[in-house]
Scaffold this motif. Sequence first.
Motif, PDB file in Angstrom:
ATOM      1  N   GLU A 145       0.796  -1.186  -0.031  1.00  0.00           N
ATOM      2  CA  GLU A 145      -0.100   0.039  -0.030  1.00  0.00           C
ATOM      3  C   GLU A 145       0.856   1.274  -0.049  1.00  0.00           C
ATOM      4  O   GLU A 145       1.652   1.418   0.739  1.00  0.00           O
ATOM      5  CB  GLU A 145      -0.880   0.032   1.118  1.00  0.00           C
ATOM      6  N   ASN A 169       3.554   0.793   2.848  1.00  0.00           N
ATOM      7  CA  ASN A 169       3.468   0.142   3.787  1.00  0.00           C
ATOM      8  C   ASN A 169       2.975  -1.387   3.417  1.00  0.00           C
ATOM      9  O   ASN A 169       2.216  -1.660   2.453  1.00  0.00           O
ATOM     10  CB  ASN A 169       1.880   0.740   4.379  1.00  0.00           C
ATOM     11  N   TYR A 197       1.516  -5.206   4.319  1.00  0.00           N
ATOM     12  CA  TYR A 197       0.779  -5.843   4.974  1.00  0.00           C
ATOM     13  C   TYR A 197       1.049  -7.333   5.238  1.00  0.00           C
ATOM     14  O   TYR A 197       1.117  -7.925   4.114  1.00  0.00           O
ATOM     15  CB  TYR A 197      -0.699  -5.780   4.582  1.00  0.00           C
ATOM     16  N   HIS A 228      -4.074   1.373  14.606  1.00  0.00           N
ATOM     17  CA  HIS A 228      -5.358   1.548  13.777  1.00  0.00           C
ATOM     18  C   HIS A 228      -5.904   0.068  13.758  1.00  0.00           C
ATOM     19  O   HIS A 228      -5.024  -0.852  13.619  1.00  0.00           O
ATOM     20  CB  HIS A 228      -5.142   1.928  12.525  1.00  0.00           C
ATOM     21  N   ILE A 247      -8.000  -5.452   8.824  1.00  0.00           N
ATOM     22  CA  ILE A 247      -6.614  -5.126   8.953  1.00  0.00           C
ATOM     23  C   ILE A 247      -6.374  -4.511  10.197  1.00  0.00           C
ATOM     24  O   ILE A 247      -7.231  -3.881  11.067  1.00  0.00           O
ATOM     25  CB  ILE A 247      -6.530  -4.077   7.909  1.00  0.00           C
ATOM     26  N   GLN A 272      -2.982  -1.612  11.850  1.00  0.00           N
ATOM     27  CA  GLN A 272      -1.584  -1.018  11.580  1.00  0.00           C
ATOM     28  C   GLN A 272      -0.888  -0.871  12.932  1.00  0.00           C
ATOM     29  O   GLN A 272      -1.595  -0.694  13.712  1.00  0.00           O
ATOM     30  CB  GLN A 272      -1.706   0.192  10.868  1.00  0.00           C
ATOM     31  N   CYS A 273       0.413  -1.063  12.916  1.00  0.00           N
ATOM     32  CA  CYS A 273       1.061  -1.227  14.382  1.00  0.00           C
ATOM     33  C   CYS A 273       2.603  -0.563  14.132  1.00  0.00           C
ATOM     34  O   CYS A 273       3.056  -0.350  12.965  1.00  0.00           O
ATOM     35  CB  CYS A 273       1.189  -2.667  14.826  1.00  0.00           C
ATOM     36  N   PHE A 324       7.028   0.619  11.341  1.00  0.00           N
ATOM     37  CA  PHE A 324       5.385   0.664  11.122  1.00  0.00           C
ATOM     38  C   PHE A 324       5.426  -0.574  10.367  1.00  0.00           C
ATOM     39  O   PHE A 324       6.013  -1.008   9.429  1.00  0.00           O
ATOM     40  CB  PHE A 324       5.107   1.775  10.223  1.00  0.00           C
ATOM     41  N   SER A 378       1.780  -3.647   8.959  1.00  0.00           N
ATOM     42  CA  SER A 378       0.649  -3.750   9.047  1.00  0.00           C
ATOM     43  C   SER A 378       0.175  -5.337   8.908  1.00  0.00           C
ATOM     44  O   SER A 378       1.050  -5.926   8.684  1.00  0.00           O
ATOM     45  CB  SER A 378       0.012  -3.087   7.899  1.00  0.00           C
TER      46      SER A 378
END
Length: 254
Positions: free
Chosen positions: A142, A201, A203, A225, A236, A238-239, A246, A248
């Motif tokens: 992403e 980003n 995942y 999130h 999903i 996010q961390c 960062f 996800s």
Amino acid sequence: MAQGFCWVELLTSDVEAAQAFYDAVFGWTCAARGHAARDYRVFFHEGDATAGLLKLPEEAKAQGARPAWIGYVASPDVDAEFGAIVAAGGRMHRAPETLEKIGRFAVVADPQGAAFALWTDLTGAKARDLPPMTVGHVGWHELFCDDVEQAFAFYSKRFGWTRGDALDMGPMGVYQLFATGAAPVGGMMKRPPNMPQPFWNHYFTVAALDPTLEKAAHAGGQIVHGPAEVPGGAWIAQCFDPQGAFFSLVAAQR
């Protein structure tokens, strides 16, 4: 033929602590892949290599870099692609370099500032083809950017990516799916005001979201999130890991 992401790698301030965190969260194992100039480690999930782990170089830290995940795009000619990206307004972070008998790489940023790497494999080895959204591996890429249309035009021209559906997210704008083959593998969206700069980003696919988030929190991670359901029925979150990188998560079920 389109060029897609072929690898992800974590550059971190504390290799041992990061290894322990991701092993605990994802059930990965980690093994050293020795190289004369660096301590490089590889995460594995059920025998398949899934990601790299490396200490953040001092020269990168001096330029303001912080712990982060970076994606590698496969390239048949790193040098030519590197030159074309810079000529198109991209940035040079690390000039092309060869790791003997392993690969040739360069680190760049697109014209809006999102960093990624280029990679040409020199080992001759072929990774096992895994189905999309395989647990333990990256399932989605992403891009948070300033201008979605400009970003898509750049990556489409450079790597042959094709346009998928454009999802209307209301005040958040359009979420533009892209594909490097038959099916979408990622999306692009306008970055929120609280994000300091454009970035990629990645995942990681997990079997179920809530148990994984519990593991992440217990191991010292921060959930910023989610859980949130997205179109198509996936979940999903996010961390941040304990070193501030960062990342996800995506799962078919919560």
